[in-house]
Scaffold this motif. Structure first.
Motif, PDB file in Angstrom:
ATOM      1  N   ARG A   2       0.861  -1.183   0.000  1.00  0.00           N
ATOM      2  CA  ARG A   2       0.000   0.000   0.000  1.00  0.00           C
ATOM      3  C   ARG A   2       0.904   1.241   0.000  1.00  0.00           C
ATOM      4  NH1 ARG A   2      -5.063   2.168   1.407  1.00  0.00           N
ATOM      5  NH2 ARG A   2      -6.046   0.133   1.444  1.00  0.00           N
ATOM      6  N   GLU A  25      -2.144  -0.843  -4.460  1.00  0.00           N
ATOM      7  CA  GLU A  25      -3.057   0.117  -3.827  1.00  0.00           C
ATOM      8  C   GLU A  25      -2.347   1.449  -3.580  1.00  0.00           C
ATOM      9  OE1 GLU A  25      -5.976  -1.281  -0.669  1.00  0.00           O
ATOM     10  OE2 GLU A  25      -4.455  -2.861  -0.674  1.00  0.00           O
ATOM     11  N   ASP A  27      -3.307   5.462  -2.278  1.00  0.00           N
ATOM     12  CA  ASP A  27      -4.232   6.522  -1.862  1.00  0.00           C
ATOM     13  C   ASP A  27      -3.517   7.846  -2.026  1.00  0.00           C
ATOM     14  OD1 ASP A  27      -6.691   5.354  -0.555  1.00  0.00           O
ATOM     15  OD2 ASP A  27      -5.099   4.244   0.472  1.00  0.00           O
ATOM     16  N   THR A 113      -8.432   7.191  -5.803  1.00  0.00           N
ATOM     17  CA  THR A 113      -8.968   7.554  -4.492  1.00  0.00           C
ATOM     18  C   THR A 113      -8.157   8.752  -4.002  1.00  0.00           C
ATOM     19  OG1 THR A 113      -9.362   5.223  -4.104  1.00  0.00           O
ATOM     20  CG2 THR A 113      -9.455   6.674  -2.174  1.00  0.00           C
ATOM     21  N   HIS A 115      -8.106  11.820  -1.277  1.00  0.00           N
ATOM     22  CA  HIS A 115      -8.689  12.395  -0.058  1.00  0.00           C
ATOM     23  C   HIS A 115      -8.322  13.872  -0.040  1.00  0.00           C
ATOM     24  CE1 HIS A 115      -9.146   8.231   1.331  1.00  0.00           C
ATOM     25  NE2 HIS A 115      -7.920   8.051   0.868  1.00  0.00           N
TER      26      HIS A 115
END
Ligand SMILES: Cc1cc2nc3c(=O)[nH]c(=O)nc-3n(C[C@H](O)[C@H](O)[C@H](O)COP(=O)(O)OP(=O)(O)OC[C@H]3O[C@@H](n4cnc5c(N)ncnc54)[C@H](O)[C@@H]3O)c2cc1C
Length: 374
Positions: A2, A25, A27, A113, A115
């Motif tokens: 990640r 993955e 983010d 994704t 944020h």
């Protein structure tokens, strides 16, 4: 594996896209309260390395769209006086692939994704080798690797490499854009050129889309939504250090230095879109000493911020993203360990990153002789 990417600029988004495409993955944490929170829409010239890097980070199904939203640029760079008479030549202008930064950023954002409202304040490495990132107004996030792609004022760099700090060249850059209409026909020779009265320089660049980006996405990649923007002229004025800017708007700051200039040049600035005009400081970050490799690294302006006169900041950030993507894919496939992959990336990136900063600063005095370079 990640990966936490801090910063939704071109470099961070290209990396996240490249990792997503490889099934890793990723983010993205962005400080801005929303993706469109601030002016991001200038015209960029990508060199073949930068363009290939962004292409490699994107899924192949979007390549036809990418090819449709860029145009080739090649022009000899002239030096013009404020009445648009040729007074010299800067030599071969920048050749490359022209793209609108905002359009490219929207393509890179698709499917990720992200944020928003997530300003990184610090991080620490945990006993298990993972890293925990802390944010101002949200819960911490844990990842195997934290990538600081958070630009020239990087909060990740402040912890990882505190002695690497930005140098303010003192030079200011006012940039904006104006819709391209027939009214500006007399300016066509000035696109790509430097217009100067000795004290300040104005640079114009035309962004002419082959197909309006929104329409191109609808036709070629319906899962992508691109902004609805038309052709425009990007103008940028380079202001020497010590010039007072009082409390002027970006447009008025430029107009105040254009008394007696060609009327179409003044009209161009007067008709600019105020929401897409801004004043920036030219700051450089030179990669300093390497840190001991670990689960935190940097890319793009966070570690090698260039002067825009070099035209290589985005190109180098995209190159980083693609190189780090490749190294991490090898680690993800178990062909090497993560820290070795990061070390390999950093070793190469430090070398070409330092060269990118050096060559960009070398070009700054041609526009602002009084620039502070160290
Ligand atoms: C006017 C202008 C013209 C340019 N033209 C060219 C060109 O023609 N060719 C070229 O190659 N380059 C050009 N550049 C340079 C290029 O735009 C930059 O080098 C490039 O965008 C850097 O990308 P980046 O991803 O490293 O950083 P950025 O694009 O700066 O992105 C950093 C992101 O991190 C976010 N962030 C910051 N702090 C935090 C935090 N604490 N937590 C979370 N998020 C944070 C920021 O909000 C931002 O979204 C130009 C630059 C300017 C200003």
């Amino acid at each position: 594996m990640r990966v936490a990417v801090v910063g939704a600029g071109l470099g961070g988004l290209a990396l996240a896209q490249g990792l997503r495409g490889a099934g890793i993955e990723a983010d993205v944490f962005e400080r801005d309260p929303g993706i469109g929170a601030r002016f991001q829409g200038y015209r960029l010239v990508l060199n073949p390395t930068g363009f290939q890097a962004v292409r490699d980070c994107l899924p192949t199904r979007w390549h036809p769209l990418l090819d449709e939203i860029v145009v080739d640029a090649s022009a000899e760079q002239l030096i013009l006086d404020p009445q648009l008479n040729e007074i010299g030549r800067l030599g071969a202008g920048r050749t490359g692939i022209v793209v609108d930064r905002q359009v490219l950023r929207h393509l890179l954002l698709t499917g990720l994704t992200v944020h928003t409202g997530a300003a990184l304040t610090g991080y620490h490495v945990l006993a298990n080798g993972k890293v925990e990132a802390r944010f101002a107004r949200r819960d911490p996030a844990t990842a195997d690797l934290l990538v600081g792609a958070d630009g020239v004022t990087s909060a990740v760099r402040r912890v990882l490499s505190p002695r690497t700090t930005p140098t303010d060249t003192g030079v200011r850059f006012v940039i904006g854009r104006t819709p391209l209409t027939d009214e500006f026909a007399a300016l066509s020779t000035a696109y790509g050129s430097k217009i100067t009265d000795g004290g300040v320089s104005l640079l114009l660049g035309a962004m002419r889309f082959r197909t309006p980006p929104k329409q191109a996405a609808e036709q070629l990649a319906p899962d992508v939504t691109l902004p609805d923007i038309g052709d425009y002229v990007r103008w940028a004025m380079i202001l020497p250090p010590n010039g007072s800017l009082e409390d002027l708007t970006a447009q008025d700051a430029v107009l105040s230095r254009m008394e007696g200039w060609h009327p179409e040049l003044r009209t161009l600035i007067q008709q600019a879109d105020p929401n897409n005009s801004t004043l920036l400081s030219i700051r450089a970050v030179k990669p300093g000493d390497r840190w001991a490799s670990g689960p935190v690294t940097l890319l793009g302006d966070a570690i090698h911020a260039t002067s825009p006169t070099g035209g290589n900041g985005a190109n180098t950030a995209l190159r980083d993203a693609e190189l780090l993507r490749r190294c991490l894919i090898e680690a993800g496939e178990g062909r090497r360990d993560l820290l070795g992959a990061v070390d390999d990336y950093e070793r190469q990136m430090f070398e070409y990153g330092a060269e990118a900063v050096r060559s960009s600063l070398e070009k700054l005095p041609a526009f602002a002789p009084e620039a502070k370079l160290s």
